[in-house]
Each structure stands twice: as structure tokens, then as C-alpha cells.
Scaffold this active site. Structure first.
Site, short mmCIF file in Angstrom:
data_model
loop_
_atom_site.label_atom_id
_atom_site.label_comp_id
_atom_site.label_asym_id
_atom_site.label_seq_id
_atom_site.Cartn_x
_atom_site.Cartn_y
_atom_site.Cartn_z
N ASP A 10 -26.53 38.17 61.08
CA ASP A 10 -27.05 38.85 62.26
C ASP A 10 -26.36 37.80 63.66
O ASP A 10 -26.69 36.76 63.59
CB ASP A 10 -28.35 39.06 62.34
CG ASP A 10 -29.02 39.34 63.67
OD1 ASP A 10 -28.26 39.41 64.54
OD2 ASP A 10 -30.45 39.66 63.79
N GLY A 32 -26.86 48.94 69.34
CA GLY A 32 -25.87 48.28 68.43
C GLY A 32 -26.27 46.76 68.77
O GLY A 32 -27.32 46.49 68.82
N VAL A 33 -25.12 45.98 68.58
CA VAL A 33 -25.17 44.62 68.67
C VAL A 33 -25.73 44.26 70.08
O VAL A 33 -26.42 43.23 70.40
CB VAL A 33 -23.66 43.84 68.45
CG1 VAL A 33 -22.71 44.25 69.31
CG2 VAL A 33 -24.00 42.52 68.24
N ASP A 34 -25.29 45.03 71.17
CA ASP A 34 -25.81 44.86 72.45
C ASP A 34 -27.08 44.88 72.64
O ASP A 34 -27.97 43.78 73.19
CB ASP A 34 -25.11 45.95 73.47
CG ASP A 34 -25.10 45.67 75.03
OD1 ASP A 34 -25.56 44.64 75.40
OD2 ASP A 34 -24.77 46.71 75.57
N SER A 123 -16.02 47.40 69.30
CA SER A 123 -15.47 48.77 69.13
C SER A 123 -15.66 49.48 67.89
O SER A 123 -15.47 50.69 67.72
CB SER A 123 -14.00 48.99 69.85
OG SER A 123 -14.09 48.96 71.15
N TYR A 127 -18.25 53.08 69.30
CA TYR A 127 -16.90 53.24 70.15
C TYR A 127 -15.91 53.79 69.06
O TYR A 127 -14.63 54.04 69.34
CB TYR A 127 -16.48 52.04 70.88
CG TYR A 127 -17.39 51.92 72.21
CD1 TYR A 127 -18.26 52.84 72.38
CD2 TYR A 127 -17.00 50.86 72.97
CE1 TYR A 127 -18.92 52.78 73.89
CE2 TYR A 127 -17.52 50.78 74.30
CZ TYR A 127 -18.64 51.76 74.49
OH TYR A 127 -19.23 51.44 75.84
N1 AR6 Z 1 -25.00 41.39 64.56
C1 AR6 Z 1 -23.56 41.37 64.21
N2 AR6 Z 1 -23.16 42.61 64.27
C2 AR6 Z 1 -23.64 43.58 64.76
C3 AR6 Z 1 -25.12 43.57 64.84
C4 AR6 Z 1 -25.65 42.22 64.68
N3 AR6 Z 1 -27.19 42.21 65.09
N4 AR6 Z 1 -25.58 44.79 65.15
C5 AR6 Z 1 -24.69 45.75 65.03
N5 AR6 Z 1 -23.38 44.84 64.74
P1 AR6 Z 1 -21.60 48.33 68.16
P2 AR6 Z 1 -19.20 49.16 69.85
C6 AR6 Z 1 -22.24 45.33 64.44
O1 AR6 Z 1 -21.98 50.08 68.08
O2 AR6 Z 1 -18.59 50.12 68.93
C7 AR6 Z 1 -23.64 49.76 72.57
O3 AR6 Z 1 -24.62 50.60 72.82
C8 AR6 Z 1 -21.99 46.75 64.04
O4 AR6 Z 1 -22.13 47.07 62.70
O5 AR6 Z 1 -22.76 47.56 68.57
O6 AR6 Z 1 -18.33 48.05 70.77
C9 AR6 Z 1 -23.25 48.91 73.96
O7 AR6 Z 1 -23.92 49.04 74.90
C10 AR6 Z 1 -20.41 47.17 64.33
O8 AR6 Z 1 -19.44 46.72 63.15
O9 AR6 Z 1 -20.38 48.11 69.53
C11 AR6 Z 1 -22.01 50.17 74.17
O10 AR6 Z 1 -22.48 51.13 74.67
C12 AR6 Z 1 -20.15 46.13 65.52
O11 AR6 Z 1 -21.37 45.28 65.63
C13 AR6 Z 1 -21.60 50.55 72.81
O12 AR6 Z 1 -22.63 50.39 71.79
C14 AR6 Z 1 -20.07 46.91 66.90
O13 AR6 Z 1 -20.79 48.09 66.91
C15 AR6 Z 1 -20.13 49.59 72.14
O14 AR6 Z 1 -19.79 50.14 70.95
#
Ligand code: AR6
Length: 175
Positions: A10, A32-34, A123, A127
Site C-alpha cells: 500500500d 483508488g490510490v488518490d 492510469s 483510467y
Molecule cells: N497503493 C498502491 N497502489 C494502489 C493503491 C494503494 N493504496 N490503491 C490503488 N492502487 P487508480 P488511475 C493501484 O484507479 O487509473 C482516482 O479516482 C490500483 O490497483 O487509483 O490513474 C483519481 O482521482 C491501480 O493499479 O488510478 C482519478 O480520477 C493503480 O493504483 C482516477 O482515479 C491506479 O489505479 C485515476 O485513475
């Protein structure tokens, strides 16, 4: 030379100097990660993001660009926010924009004397960027950047599938 490593974790728990956030262009949080980074950093992070200037209404960071804030309650000193491209089939410069995310985040890191930096798979979640290709672009871009002060870059995966894809991209690039 910068060491590149895949890590299953994480990202909010890491003690690197900086972690990268896969944000959206509002920089005001999301899922997500955000969402995880904002929850762990505390409300000060949202307040700091709000203070970043708007480029146009609602947009604080264009796709492919990056911004830096403190990490507040995180162990990491900084959060580098970057906005990955939404996958639209590949004809909208998604590959170049994704490469820019990695390159601009590394440039900001170097400007702030960051020695250890951790990236999520930008992404690769909502995304919908094809994951194998996203990992290849990330590794290729990171290997092409000469930032001697940046000792380590961690490619962080939350799940096993993503971890294996990061590892495969690292192995492919060192062949
Ligand atoms: N630690 C590491 N990786 C993670 C974590 C974590 N705690 N949580 C999720 N991931 P995403 P995007 C991974 O959807 O596609 C948001 O709403 C996840 O499994 O977070 O760039 C933003 O505000 C995946 O492999 O980001 C934007 O609107 C990766 O992080 C949008 O999502 C990215 O998934 C951005 O979408």
C-alpha cells in the site's frame, strides 16, 4: 544510476522521501490510490491542493503534468500528484502522456532533492490504460532519465497481478 524495483505494498505506508499520486486534473481527490493517499495524509493535503493555482476552471494540473505538496500525516515528506491519461483506444497520445507523467514526476522529485520515490501504476485503474503497455512505458521512461541524485524508484503494486506485470517489464527492459 537510479535503481528500479517492483514492490507489492500500500503506497501510503511507504517511508520513501516522496510518493506519487495518480490524481485527476482537479487535484481534489477521488477514488483508488488518490483516495487512499488523501485519507492517510489527512485533510491538510486537500487544503494544500486547493491552494494550487487553477489553470482553468476546475483544472489544477493538466494530463501528463505534475505538482508537488507536502505529505502531511504520511511518512513520505512529499506527494507528487500527476494526472495520467484516460485510455481512449490509443489514438489520443495516451502513451506520450503517460510517459510525461513519469518524466515530470521525476523532474519535480529531483528539484526537491528526493532520493527515494515510489510510483503507483498510473492510469492502470479506473483510467483503464492497458497494464502491460503502461508498465513498459513507465520502465522505459524511468530508465531513460538520468537523475543521479535519485537513488531508488519503487514501482508499487497493490495486487499480485500488477506486481507481476511490473516485474515482467523490469525483466524485459534489462534483456
Ligand atoms: N497503493 C498502491 N497502489 C494502489 C493503491 C494503494 N493504496 N490503491 C490503488 N492502487 P487508480 P488511475 C493501484 O484507479 O487509473 C482516482 O479516482 C490500483 O490497483 O487509483 O490513474 C483519481 O482521482 C491501480 O493499479 O488510478 C482519478 O480520477 C493503480 O493504483 C482516477 O482515479 C491506479 O489505479 C485515476 O485513475
Amino acid at each position: 544510476m537510479t535503481q528500479l524495483r517492483a514492490l507489492r505494498a500500500d503506497i501510503t505506508t511507504l517511508q520513501t522521501d516522496a510518493i506519487v499520486n495518480a490524481a485527476n486534473e482537479t487535484l481534489l481527490g477521488g477514488g483508488g490510490v488518490d483516495g487512499a493517499i488523501h485519507r492517510a495524509a489527512g485533510p491538510e493535503l486537500l487544503a494544500a491542493c486547493r491552494k494550487l493555482p487553477e489553470l482553468r476552471p476546475g483544472v489544477r494540473c493538466e494530463t501528463g503534468q505534475a505538482r508537488i505538496t507536502p505529505g502531511f500525516r504520511l511518512a513520505a515528506r512529499y506527494v507528487i500528484h500527476t494526472v495520467g491519461p484516460v485510455w481512449q483506444g490509443g489514438g489520443e497520445a495516451e502513451a506520450q502522456l503517460l510517459a510525461s507523467c513519469y518524466a515530470n514526476a521525476v523532474t519535480l522529485a529531483a528539484e526537491h532533492a528526493v532520493r527515494e520515490l515510489a510510483f503507483p501504476a498510473i492510469s492502470c485503474g479506473v483510467y483503464r490504460f492497458p497494464k502491460t503497455e503502461a508498465c513498459r512505458i513507465a520502465v522505459e521512461t524511468l530508465r531513460s532519465l538520468a537523475q543521479p541524485a535519485l537513488a531508488s524508484v519503487y514501482l508499487v503494486a497493490f495486487d499480485l497481478e500488477m506486481f507481476e506485470l511490473w516485474q515482467a517489464a523490469l525483466e524485459d527492459s534489462s534483456r
